[in-house]
Design a protein around this motif. Sequence first.
Motif, PDB file in Angstrom:
ATOM      1  N   ARG A 234      51.482 -86.705 -29.306  1.00 19.83           N
ATOM      2  CA  ARG A 234      52.725 -86.038 -28.950  1.00 19.83           C
ATOM      3  C   ARG A 234      52.466 -85.168 -27.723  1.00 19.83           C
ATOM      4  N   PRO A 235      53.483 -84.909 -26.909  1.00 20.95           N
ATOM      5  CA  PRO A 235      53.306 -83.935 -25.829  1.00 20.95           C
ATOM      6  C   PRO A 235      52.948 -82.574 -26.423  1.00 20.95           C
ATOM      7  N   VAL A 236      52.005 -81.889 -25.799  1.00 24.05           N
ATOM      8  CA  VAL A 236      51.520 -80.617 -26.338  1.00 24.05           C
ATOM      9  C   VAL A 236      51.481 -79.564 -25.237  1.00 24.05           C
ATOM     10  N   ILE A 237      51.916 -78.363 -25.581  1.00 24.58           N
ATOM     11  CA  ILE A 237      51.722 -77.201 -24.713  1.00 24.58           C
ATOM     12  C   ILE A 237      50.981 -76.152 -25.523  1.00 24.58           C
ATOM     13  N   ALA A 238      49.826 -75.732 -25.028  1.00 30.56           N
ATOM     14  CA  ALA A 238      49.049 -74.676 -25.675  1.00 30.56           C
ATOM     15  C   ALA A 238      49.151 -73.419 -24.823  1.00 30.56           C
ATOM     16  N   PHE A 239      49.441 -72.297 -25.474  1.00 29.99           N
ATOM     17  CA  PHE A 239      49.681 -71.045 -24.764  1.00 29.99           C
ATOM     18  C   PHE A 239      48.582 -70.024 -25.036  1.00 29.99           C
ATOM     19  N   ALA A 240      48.325 -69.210 -24.024  1.00 26.13           N
ATOM     20  CA  ALA A 240      47.447 -68.050 -24.163  1.00 26.13           C
ATOM     21  C   ALA A 240      48.187 -66.837 -23.608  1.00 26.13           C
ATOM     22  N   ARG A 241      47.823 -65.680 -24.077  1.00 27.82           N
ATOM     23  CA  ARG A 241      48.489 -64.453 -23.632  1.00 27.82           C
ATOM     24  C   ARG A 241      47.842 -63.956 -22.347  1.00 27.82           C
ATOM     25  N   THR A 242      48.646 -63.670 -21.337  1.00 28.55           N
ATOM     26  CA  THR A 242      48.130 -63.083 -20.104  1.00 28.55           C
ATOM     27  C   THR A 242      48.477 -61.603 -19.998  1.00 28.55           C
ATOM     28  N   SER A 243      49.518 -61.189 -20.701  1.00 27.74           N
ATOM     29  CA  SER A 243      49.905 -59.780 -20.760  1.00 27.74           C
ATOM     30  C   SER A 243      50.761 -59.587 -22.004  1.00 27.74           C
ATOM     31  N   GLU A 244      51.232 -58.385 -22.205  1.00 33.30           N
ATOM     32  CA  GLU A 244      52.070 -58.114 -23.372  1.00 33.30           C
ATOM     33  C   GLU A 244      53.436 -58.784 -23.267  1.00 33.30           C
ATOM     34  N   THR A 245      53.801 -59.204 -22.069  1.00 37.35           N
ATOM     35  CA  THR A 245      55.135 -59.781 -21.880  1.00 37.35           C
ATOM     36  C   THR A 245      55.106 -61.209 -21.346  1.00 37.35           C
ATOM     37  N   GLU A 246      53.923 -61.782 -21.186  1.00 35.10           N
ATOM     38  CA  GLU A 246      53.857 -63.109 -20.569  1.00 35.10           C
ATOM     39  C   GLU A 246      52.808 -63.984 -21.238  1.00 35.10           C
ATOM     40  N   LEU A 247      53.163 -65.256 -21.404  1.00 32.37           N
ATOM     41  CA  LEU A 247      52.235 -66.269 -21.888  1.00 32.37           C
ATOM     42  C   LEU A 247      52.010 -67.293 -20.784  1.00 32.37           C
ATOM     43  N   LYS A 248      50.810 -67.841 -20.749  1.00 32.32           N
ATOM     44  CA  LYS A 248      50.499 -68.913 -19.807  1.00 32.32           C
ATOM     45  C   LYS A 248      50.158 -70.156 -20.608  1.00 32.32           C
ATOM     46  N   GLY A 249      50.839 -71.251 -20.303  1.00 32.82           N
ATOM     47  CA  GLY A 249      50.628 -72.469 -21.067  1.00 32.82           C
ATOM     48  C   GLY A 249      50.050 -73.589 -20.227  1.00 32.82           C
ATOM     49  N   SER A 250      49.395 -74.506 -20.902  1.00 31.75           N
ATOM     50  CA  SER A 250      48.888 -75.713 -20.258  1.00 31.75           C
ATOM     51  C   SER A 250      49.406 -76.902 -21.054  1.00 31.75           C
ATOM     52  N   ALA A 251      49.993 -77.856 -20.357  1.00 32.23           N
ATOM     53  CA  ALA A 251      50.665 -78.972 -21.027  1.00 32.23           C
ATOM     54  C   ALA A 251      49.928 -80.283 -20.805  1.00 32.23           C
ATOM     55  N   ARG A 252      49.967 -81.120 -21.821  1.00 30.21           N
ATOM     56  CA  ARG A 252      49.444 -82.480 -21.729  1.00 30.21           C
ATOM     57  C   ARG A 252      50.467 -83.408 -22.376  1.00 30.21           C
ATOM     58  N   SER A 253      50.718 -84.531 -21.735  1.00 35.66           N
ATOM     59  CA  SER A 253      51.759 -85.409 -22.248  1.00 35.66           C
ATOM     60  C   SER A 253      51.232 -86.810 -22.507  1.00 35.66           C
ATOM     61  N   ILE A 254      52.076 -87.606 -23.120  1.00 36.44           N
ATOM     62  CA  ILE A 254      51.751 -88.990 -23.442  1.00 36.44           C
ATOM     63  C   ILE A 254      52.494 -89.912 -22.479  1.00 36.44           C
ATOM     64  N   ARG A 255      52.088 -91.151 -22.453  1.00 39.00           N
ATOM     65  CA  ARG A 255      52.732 -92.127 -21.577  1.00 39.00           C
ATOM     66  C   ARG A 255      54.218 -92.255 -21.931  1.00 39.00           C
ATOM     67  N   GLY A 256      55.048 -92.233 -20.900  1.00 39.67           N
ATOM     68  CA  GLY A 256      56.479 -92.402 -21.109  1.00 39.67           C
ATOM     69  C   GLY A 256      57.259 -91.108 -21.241  1.00 39.67           C
ATOM     70  N   PHE A 257      56.552 -89.975 -21.284  1.00 36.64           N
ATOM     71  CA  PHE A 257      57.244 -88.681 -21.396  1.00 36.64           C
ATOM     72  C   PHE A 257      56.731 -87.779 -20.287  1.00 36.64           C
ATOM     73  N   HIS A 258      57.591 -87.517 -19.286  1.00 39.90           N
ATOM     74  CA  HIS A 258      57.166 -86.711 -18.143  1.00 39.90           C
ATOM     75  C   HIS A 258      57.372 -85.236 -18.461  1.00 39.90           C
ATOM     76  N   ILE A 259      56.275 -84.539 -18.658  1.00 38.82           N
ATOM     77  CA  ILE A 259      56.345 -83.154 -19.110  1.00 38.82           C
ATOM     78  C   ILE A 259      56.963 -82.240 -18.060  1.00 38.82           C
ATOM     79  N   ARG A 260      56.779 -82.575 -16.783  1.00 35.19           N
ATOM     80  CA  ARG A 260      57.357 -81.716 -15.755  1.00 35.19           C
ATOM     81  C   ARG A 260      58.881 -81.750 -15.809  1.00 35.19           C
ATOM     82  N   ASP A 261      59.445 -82.938 -16.040  1.00 36.97           N
ATOM     83  CA  ASP A 261      60.900 -83.051 -16.151  1.00 36.97           C
ATOM     84  C   ASP A 261      61.411 -82.265 -17.355  1.00 36.97           C
ATOM     85  N   ALA A 262      60.642 -82.298 -18.442  1.00 34.94           N
ATOM     86  CA  ALA A 262      61.043 -81.553 -19.640  1.00 34.94           C
ATOM     87  C   ALA A 262      61.034 -80.051 -19.370  1.00 34.94           C
TER      88      ALA A 262
END
Length: 279
Positions: A234-262
């Motif tokens: 499945r497409p996955v986004i894993a997040f880490a905390r960069t501050s008390e108000t912001e998260l930074k995520g890294s996404a990985r997708s599967i064939r046929g699902f363009h994560i950038r468009d999502a």
Amino acid sequence: FVDEANRYGIDVLITDHHLPGEEVPAAAAIVNPNQTGCGFASKNLAGVGVAFYLLSGVRRQLRADGWFDDRPIPRLSDYLDLVALGTIADVVPLDRNNRILVNEGIRRIRAGRARPGINALLHYAGADFRNVTARDLAFGVGPRLNAAGRLQDMSLGIECLLSGEDSADEFANALNDINSDRKEIENEMKEQAETALSSIPVTESLVGICLYHREWHQGVVGIVASRIKDKAHRPVIAFARTSETELKGSARSIRGFHIRDALDAIATRNPGLVSKFGG
């Protein structure tokens, strides 16, 4: 950055290989095989491949302008070890063009003409440069270089690649130690992610997976996302905390699902939720 440079009359040249967004920076020039209207046939180039062909084009123009009439012409084949390493480490599709670049770079490494830093990293990865394979670069050299950027400062990896025989081992040893730390952090995060995944029913109705842990390291979430994507398909986004108000995520997708468009659709429907994204 580009707008600020333009205000000072500084021309900016951008090289990239990602799919461009609807708006692109107002740079003096953008070299990207995936931008609209680009006729370059190989659309799967890694960033290092784009830079290599840019240098080739600049050299060709300088030769036509007579620049090398009284100067030595640089041999771009001297950089093919770096091109091969960057192409493999960026995990781009190995189409015909990329296979040629990788093959020629590996031939150069096997012939003993690689940079001392690459040979030193191969040594710490337990590989012999005389029999080096793409797998050695992908799983031996690449992770050690990337570990510096994930946990500390990528400049250490750059210094290793630029180093001479006298200092290559020192840099490679430091990168090897950082990579060991990265493995420990990754294993702990992976266990936490798999524990979280076990509570999620992976059914056909599950479109994607988002994971977050307060203690996760932002430099390693991409690896975790990749591991869970492979396990759950499945497409996955894993997040880490960069501050008390912001998260930074890294996404990985599967064939046929363009994560950038999502992500673009999510950002459009929820103004202010996503501060920036790309890739």
